[in-house]
Design an enzyme around this catalytic site. Structure first.
Site, short mmCIF file in Angstrom:
data_model
loop_
_atom_site.label_atom_id
_atom_site.label_comp_id
_atom_site.label_asym_id
_atom_site.label_seq_id
_atom_site.Cartn_x
_atom_site.Cartn_y
_atom_site.Cartn_z
N GLU A 25 -6.90 4.55 7.96
CA GLU A 25 -6.70 5.98 7.68
C GLU A 25 -7.97 6.58 7.08
O GLU A 25 -8.30 7.74 7.34
CB GLU A 25 -5.47 6.16 6.78
CG GLU A 25 -4.19 5.92 7.58
CD GLU A 25 -3.01 5.38 6.78
OE1 GLU A 25 -3.03 5.46 5.55
OE2 GLU A 25 -2.07 4.87 7.43
N HIS A 41 -9.61 0.98 5.05
CA HIS A 41 -8.32 1.23 5.70
C HIS A 41 -8.52 2.16 6.89
O HIS A 41 -9.33 3.09 6.83
CB HIS A 41 -7.32 1.84 4.70
CG HIS A 41 -5.92 1.80 5.21
ND1 HIS A 41 -5.46 2.72 6.13
CD2 HIS A 41 -4.89 0.95 4.98
CE1 HIS A 41 -4.19 2.42 6.43
NE2 HIS A 41 -3.84 1.36 5.74
N GLU A 74 -5.14 -4.98 10.30
CA GLU A 74 -4.13 -3.96 10.55
C GLU A 74 -4.44 -3.26 11.88
O GLU A 74 -5.27 -2.35 11.92
CB GLU A 74 -4.13 -2.93 9.43
CG GLU A 74 -3.80 -3.50 8.07
CD GLU A 74 -3.21 -2.47 7.12
OE1 GLU A 74 -2.11 -2.71 6.64
OE2 GLU A 74 -3.82 -1.41 6.91
N ASN A 92 0.88 -1.18 0.00
CA ASN A 92 0.00 0.00 0.00
C ASN A 92 0.91 1.22 0.00
O ASN A 92 1.55 1.52 1.01
CB ASN A 92 -0.90 -0.02 1.25
CG ASN A 92 -1.76 1.23 1.35
OD1 ASN A 92 -1.79 2.05 0.42
ND2 ASN A 92 -2.47 1.38 2.47
N GLY A 103 2.58 2.25 10.80
CA GLY A 103 3.51 3.37 10.69
C GLY A 103 4.28 3.67 11.97
O GLY A 103 4.94 4.69 12.08
N LYS A 144 0.02 4.28 -0.24
CA LYS A 144 -0.63 5.47 0.35
C LYS A 144 -0.38 6.69 -0.55
O LYS A 144 -0.36 6.55 -1.76
CB LYS A 144 -0.11 5.66 1.79
CG LYS A 144 -0.25 4.37 2.62
CD LYS A 144 -0.05 4.56 4.07
CE LYS A 144 -0.22 3.22 4.79
NZ LYS A 144 -0.09 3.33 6.23
N SER A 186 3.60 -2.10 10.21
CA SER A 186 5.04 -2.16 10.45
C SER A 186 5.68 -3.48 10.01
O SER A 186 6.57 -4.00 10.69
CB SER A 186 5.36 -1.85 11.92
OG SER A 186 4.97 -0.51 12.22
P1 13P Z 1 3.19 0.44 7.59
O1 13P Z 1 3.70 -0.85 7.00
O2 13P Z 1 3.94 1.64 7.10
O3 13P Z 1 3.05 0.35 9.07
O4 13P Z 1 1.69 0.64 7.00
C1 13P Z 1 0.79 -0.40 7.12
C2 13P Z 1 -0.43 -0.07 6.35
O5 13P Z 1 -1.22 0.77 6.73
C3 13P Z 1 -0.67 -0.80 5.09
O6 13P Z 1 -1.96 -0.61 4.62
#
Ligand code: 13P
Length: 255
Positions: free
Chosen positions: A96, A94, A168, A8, A174, A10, A213
């Site tokens: 976010e 997601h 997740e 992903n 992150g 983003k 992560s």
């Molecule tokens: P990270 O791997 O940067 O923690 O992000 C995970 C994520 O949100 C994937 O959709």
């Protein structure tokens, strides 16, 4: 079921940067047959560029869509537009989007069903916050998000290979701190039970990916776990080299 290693990206990468990373991944897959499926969720602007990169077991998707064919929805894109770029997948739910854009389970369920109805495959993301985990609400949150995301009866007849779930935990995204194996295994076990109660035996065949992560260094310990059928990688997927290291590990765990 085939292990899925997904990226992903983003809100990262211009069109040329995305094309370059996708090309590196495609070249690698072209030269080194892998046992896992590789999926890249790219930004909207780069969907057409990345989809030009073809390789065995490589597919692309968008990170979001709006549940309508077309119309006055400023700033949104439809499943047809994603398919038209040569992409087959979309992410829904997601954290976010839930947190920053206030998407709720009902809307996520509507998007999931609309995307499937219009020919996309869907990876539904679910996961608890640290507060919810500490309050002992893990099962309640996962169950609510899963049943909300998969609420539409249309899903009863969908082929399992057009659906995936990504677990997740919000506190692991992150942060550099992934879930401990025992925590990931507990959550994936709960999700498997909920999938079986939602879909019957088909629930056994839906891949459940872990995200939060993920790095080359922790991929193996996560992929070893029961009911971890793949990884959804954010930061560590931005560089082709580290994403390819994770793909290599994923190929070892292809079931
Ligand atoms: P990270 O791997 O940067 O923690 O992000 C995970 C994520 O949100 C994937 O959709």
């Amino acid at each position: 079921m085939k292990t899925i290693i997904a990226a992903n990206w983003k809100m990262h990468k211009t069109r040329s940067e995305a094309a370059q990373t996708a090309a590196s991944v495609a070249t690698f897959l072209g030269k080194n047959p892998m046992q896992c499926s590789v999926l890249i969720f790219a930004p909207f602007t780069a969907l057409g560029d990345v989809a030009e990169q073809t390789a065995p077991n490589l597919a692309f998707g968008a990170q979001n869509m709006y549940p309508a064919d077309h119309g006055a929805y400023t700033g949104e894109i439809s499943p047809d537009m994603i398919l038209d770029c040569g992409c087959q997948w979309v992410l829904t739910g997601h954290s976010e989007r839930r947190r920053i854009f206030r998407e709720d389970d009902a809307f996520i369920g509507k998007k999931t069903a609309f995307a499937l109805r219009n020919g996309l495959s869907v990876m539904l993301c679910i996961g608890e916050t640290l507060e919810e985990r500490r309050a002992g609400q893990l099962r309640a949150v996962l169950s609510r998000q899963l049943l909300g995301g998969f609420a539409d009866p249309l899903l009863n007849d969908v082929q399992p290979d057009r659906l995936a779930v990504a677990y997740e935990p919000v506190w692991a995204i992150g942060t550099g701190v992934s879930a401990k194996p025992e925590d990931a295994m507990e959550a994936h076990g709960i999700i498997r039970e909920e999938l079986i109660s939602r879909f019957g035996s088909k629930g056994q065949d839906l891949p459940i990916l872990y995200g939060g992560s993920v790095k080359p260094e922790n991929s193996e310990e996560l992929l070893k776990l029961d009911n971890v059928n793949g990884l959804l990688v954010g930061g560590a997927s931005l560089e082709a080299e580290s994403f390819i290291r994770i793909i290599r590990i994923g190929s070892e765990y292809a079931s």
